[in-house]
Design a protein around this motif. Sequence first.
Motif, PDB file in Angstrom:
ATOM      1  N   MET A  97      47.174  36.085  49.721  1.00 25.16           N
ATOM      2  CA  MET A  97      46.000  35.263  49.500  1.00 25.16           C
ATOM      3  C   MET A  97      45.128  35.233  50.746  1.00 25.16           C
ATOM      4  SD  MET A  97      47.053  31.978  47.229  1.00 25.16           S
ATOM      5  CE  MET A  97      47.541  32.176  45.517  1.00 25.16           C
ATOM      6  N   THR A  98      43.830  34.987  50.541  1.00 28.26           N
ATOM      7  CA  THR A  98      42.880  34.901  51.634  1.00 28.26           C
ATOM      8  C   THR A  98      42.340  33.489  51.701  1.00 28.26           C
ATOM      9  OG1 THR A  98      42.247  37.198  51.294  1.00 28.26           O
ATOM     10  CG2 THR A  98      40.745  35.829  52.582  1.00 28.26           C
TER      11      THR A  98
ATOM     12  N   ARG B 203      38.832  24.256  53.509  1.00 25.83           N
ATOM     13  CA  ARG B 203      39.534  25.517  53.278  1.00 25.83           C
ATOM     14  C   ARG B 203      39.554  25.828  51.786  1.00 25.83           C
ATOM     15  NH1 ARG B 203      42.595  26.773  57.794  1.00 25.83           N
ATOM     16  NH2 ARG B 203      44.109  27.971  56.622  1.00 25.83           N
ATOM     17  N   ARG B 204      39.178  27.051  51.463  1.00 26.16           N
ATOM     18  CA  ARG B 204      39.237  27.531  50.081  1.00 26.16           C
ATOM     19  C   ARG B 204      40.131  28.772  50.063  1.00 26.16           C
ATOM     20  NH1 ARG B 204      35.513  25.860  46.302  1.00 26.16           N
ATOM     21  NH2 ARG B 204      33.854  24.480  47.014  1.00 26.16           N
ATOM     22  N   THR B 205      41.015  28.831  49.123  1.00 29.00           N
ATOM     23  CA  THR B 205      41.943  29.950  49.037  1.00 29.00           C
ATOM     24  C   THR B 205      41.596  30.823  47.841  1.00 29.00           C
ATOM     25  OG1 THR B 205      43.702  28.649  50.028  1.00 29.00           O
ATOM     26  CG2 THR B 205      44.353  30.621  48.839  1.00 29.00           C
ATOM     27  N   VAL B 206      41.456  32.121  48.078  1.00 30.23           N
ATOM     28  CA  VAL B 206      41.234  33.084  47.006  1.00 30.23           C
ATOM     29  C   VAL B 206      42.446  34.016  46.960  1.00 30.23           C
ATOM     30  CG1 VAL B 206      38.718  32.985  47.181  1.00 30.23           C
ATOM     31  CG2 VAL B 206      39.978  34.626  48.567  1.00 30.23           C
ATOM     32  N   PRO B 207      42.809  34.507  45.778  1.00 33.64           N
ATOM     33  CA  PRO B 207      44.030  35.326  45.668  1.00 33.64           C
ATOM     34  C   PRO B 207      43.906  36.690  46.350  1.00 33.64           C
ATOM     35  CG  PRO B 207      42.857  35.248  43.579  1.00 33.64           C
ATOM     36  CD  PRO B 207      42.191  34.251  44.472  1.00 33.64           C
ATOM     37  N   PHE B 208      42.693  37.240  46.394  1.00 34.14           N
ATOM     38  CA  PHE B 208      42.439  38.523  47.059  1.00 34.14           C
ATOM     39  C   PHE B 208      40.927  38.665  47.202  1.00 34.14           C
ATOM     40  CE2 PHE B 208      44.196  39.097  42.732  1.00 34.14           C
ATOM     41  CZ  PHE B 208      43.002  39.166  42.026  1.00 34.14           C
ATOM     42  N   GLY B 209      40.500  39.760  47.781  1.00 31.76           N
ATOM     43  CA  GLY B 209      39.085  39.946  48.035  1.00 31.76           C
ATOM     44  C   GLY B 209      38.263  40.160  46.778  1.00 31.76           C
TER      45      GLY B 209
ATOM     46  N   PHE C 120      42.633  39.699  35.243  1.00 27.30           N
ATOM     47  CA  PHE C 120      42.910  38.417  34.596  1.00 27.30           C
ATOM     48  C   PHE C 120      43.186  37.324  35.625  1.00 27.30           C
ATOM     49  CE2 PHE C 120      44.339  40.893  30.651  1.00 27.30           C
ATOM     50  CZ  PHE C 120      43.127  40.673  30.014  1.00 27.30           C
ATOM     51  N   VAL C 121      43.880  37.678  36.706  1.00 27.87           N
ATOM     52  CA  VAL C 121      44.111  36.703  37.776  1.00 27.87           C
ATOM     53  C   VAL C 121      42.779  36.286  38.392  1.00 27.87           C
ATOM     54  CG1 VAL C 121      45.099  36.385  40.079  1.00 27.87           C
ATOM     55  CG2 VAL C 121      46.464  37.441  38.279  1.00 27.87           C
ATOM     56  N   ALA C 122      41.865  37.240  38.547  1.00 25.93           N
ATOM     57  CA  ALA C 122      40.542  36.921  39.087  1.00 25.93           C
ATOM     58  C   ALA C 122      39.809  35.945  38.172  1.00 25.93           C
ATOM     59  CB  ALA C 122      39.726  38.202  39.264  1.00 25.93           C
ATOM     60  N   ALA C 123      39.837  36.206  36.876  1.00 21.54           N
ATOM     61  CA  ALA C 123      39.167  35.313  35.930  1.00 21.54           C
ATOM     62  C   ALA C 123      39.823  33.933  35.927  1.00 21.54           C
ATOM     63  CB  ALA C 123      39.196  35.919  34.532  1.00 21.54           C
ATOM     64  N   ALA C 124      41.147  33.901  35.992  1.00 20.90           N
ATOM     65  CA  ALA C 124      41.858  32.622  36.022  1.00 20.90           C
ATOM     66  C   ALA C 124      41.550  31.852  37.298  1.00 20.90           C
ATOM     67  CB  ALA C 124      43.360  32.863  35.892  1.00 20.90           C
ATOM     68  N   HIS C 125      41.335  32.578  38.400  1.00 22.87           N
ATOM     69  CA  HIS C 125      40.970  31.925  39.654  1.00 22.87           C
ATOM     70  C   HIS C 125      39.634  31.204  39.529  1.00 22.87           C
ATOM     71  CE1 HIS C 125      39.757  31.346  43.816  1.00 22.87           C
ATOM     72  NE2 HIS C 125      38.729  32.142  43.616  1.00 22.87           N
ATOM     73  N   LEU C 126      38.665  31.852  38.874  1.00 26.95           N
ATOM     74  CA  LEU C 126      37.362  31.216  38.680  1.00 26.95           C
ATOM     75  C   LEU C 126      37.492  29.963  37.820  1.00 26.95           C
ATOM     76  CD1 LEU C 126      35.174  34.395  38.048  1.00 26.95           C
ATOM     77  CD2 LEU C 126      35.339  33.058  40.143  1.00 26.95           C
TER      78      LEU C 126
ATOM     79  N   ASP D  34      25.298  38.316  45.198  1.00 26.41           N
ATOM     80  CA  ASP D  34      24.920  37.546  46.388  1.00 26.41           C
ATOM     81  C   ASP D  34      25.992  37.613  47.473  1.00 26.41           C
ATOM     82  OD1 ASP D  34      22.606  36.762  45.029  1.00 26.41           O
ATOM     83  OD2 ASP D  34      23.597  35.013  44.172  1.00 26.41           O
ATOM     84  N   GLY D  35      26.456  38.822  47.737  1.00 31.64           N
ATOM     85  CA  GLY D  35      27.451  38.982  48.798  1.00 31.64           C
ATOM     86  C   GLY D  35      28.765  38.324  48.470  1.00 31.64           C
ATOM     87  N   ALA D  36      29.143  38.333  47.203  1.00 30.62           N
ATOM     88  CA  ALA D  36      30.407  37.752  46.728  1.00 30.62           C
ATOM     89  C   ALA D  36      30.437  36.224  46.889  1.00 30.62           C
ATOM     90  CB  ALA D  36      31.606  38.377  47.427  1.00 30.62           C
ATOM     91  N   ALA D  37      29.270  35.604  46.930  1.00 28.90           N
ATOM     92  CA  ALA D  37      29.223  34.140  47.063  1.00 28.90           C
ATOM     93  C   ALA D  37      29.839  33.471  45.850  1.00 28.90           C
ATOM     94  CB  ALA D  37      27.775  33.683  47.233  1.00 28.90           C
ATOM     95  N   ALA D  38      29.663  34.062  44.665  1.00 25.60           N
ATOM     96  CA  ALA D  38      30.227  33.474  43.452  1.00 25.60           C
ATOM     97  C   ALA D  38      31.760  33.446  43.517  1.00 25.60           C
ATOM     98  CB  ALA D  38      29.781  34.259  42.223  1.00 25.60           C
ATOM     99  N   TRP D  39      32.339  34.429  44.173  1.00 22.75           N
ATOM    100  CA  TRP D  39      33.798  34.485  44.290  1.00 22.75           C
ATOM    101  C   TRP D  39      34.313  33.457  45.285  1.00 22.75           C
ATOM    102  CZ3 TRP D  39      37.883  36.094  41.838  1.00 22.75           C
ATOM    103  CH2 TRP D  39      39.073  36.358  42.505  1.00 22.75           C
ATOM    104  N   ARG D  40      33.609  33.288  46.384  1.00 24.37           N
ATOM    105  CA  ARG D  40      34.067  32.386  47.427  1.00 24.37           C
ATOM    106  C   ARG D  40      33.772  30.925  47.122  1.00 24.37           C
ATOM    107  NH1 ARG D  40      31.213  36.130  50.609  1.00 24.37           N
ATOM    108  NH2 ARG D  40      29.651  34.520  51.035  1.00 24.37           N
ATOM    109  N   LYS D  41      32.653  30.669  46.411  1.00 21.03           N
ATOM    110  CA  LYS D  41      32.199  29.289  46.245  1.00 21.03           C
ATOM    111  C   LYS D  41      32.231  28.812  44.798  1.00 21.03           C
ATOM    112  CE  LYS D  41      29.025  29.798  50.129  1.00 21.03           C
ATOM    113  NZ  LYS D  41      27.613  29.720  50.577  1.00 21.03           N
ATOM    114  N   SER D  42      32.876  29.550  43.901  1.00 27.12           N
ATOM    115  CA  SER D  42      32.871  29.172  42.493  1.00 27.12           C
ATOM    116  C   SER D  42      33.582  27.853  42.298  1.00 27.12           C
ATOM    117  CB  SER D  42      33.542  30.256  41.652  1.00 27.12           C
ATOM    118  OG  SER D  42      34.858  30.458  42.082  1.00 27.12           O
TER     119      SER D  42
END
Length: 234
Positions: A1-2, A19-25, A88-94, A226-234
């Motif tokens: 995780m990141t 701190r926000r945790t994402v499963p991967f990049g 699917f893990v990415a979608a579940a993370h959102l 937007d530079g993966a902002a949706a992934w980091r800040k969703s």
Amino acid sequence: MTTLEEPRADAAGSVPLSRRTVPFGARLAAAGLVLGAGANTLQAVLGQVVERPDEVADQIRVFNEHEVLFTTMHLAGTLAVPFMAIGFVAAAHLLARRARRTGWVAGTMLVVGMFGFLAVHVAEMIQLAAILDPEGEAAATYLHGMDGAPLLAVTFGLPFLIGAPLGLLVLCVGLLVVGARVPRWIPAAWLVFAVLDFTIGGVGPVDPHWLYLLGAVGLAHHVLRDGAAAWRKS
């Protein structure tokens, strides 16, 4: 995780770190979505070209007549599964960003489903190798007879048949209900895909996997925008 650290001002005006945790990049998430759905759709489309017979003798004849097609189809399907799990893990993370428990439930069920799905594909690859072996008819017949083995069905078949459809249902409905900053057409497309794929399958020449691929590409774009902002800040 990141783990990402983002500055946020508190009431006193200081800026502590949250701190926000994402499963991967984000790039891996997008790649998993597109490659998994793309390879899975390729398998489904190729499967419509030549129908697979039920009897082993007919399978041996048809498989040997279309060796490249069936080999490509099974390879694509098998290689798709790990990427599908990432997607699917990415979608579940959102989803988990807005509904933590629902996201974790959906993600866990889908990962379990993909475990069973991968095992099914590996078994089919082994059977295909036996069928394409000039002296492998006995092995192919034996492997074909194992399809209904109770232990294998419980170990691999049930995780896929239960985890995948229910996980997709929880994921799609969750994304539609909680509004996890994901365009609503994406979970709507996946929901229609899940209903069709696990019930009637393709409608004429149109395979429902195209809906899965369309939604996956859309979600990958959403993750990277937007530079993966949706992934980091969703």
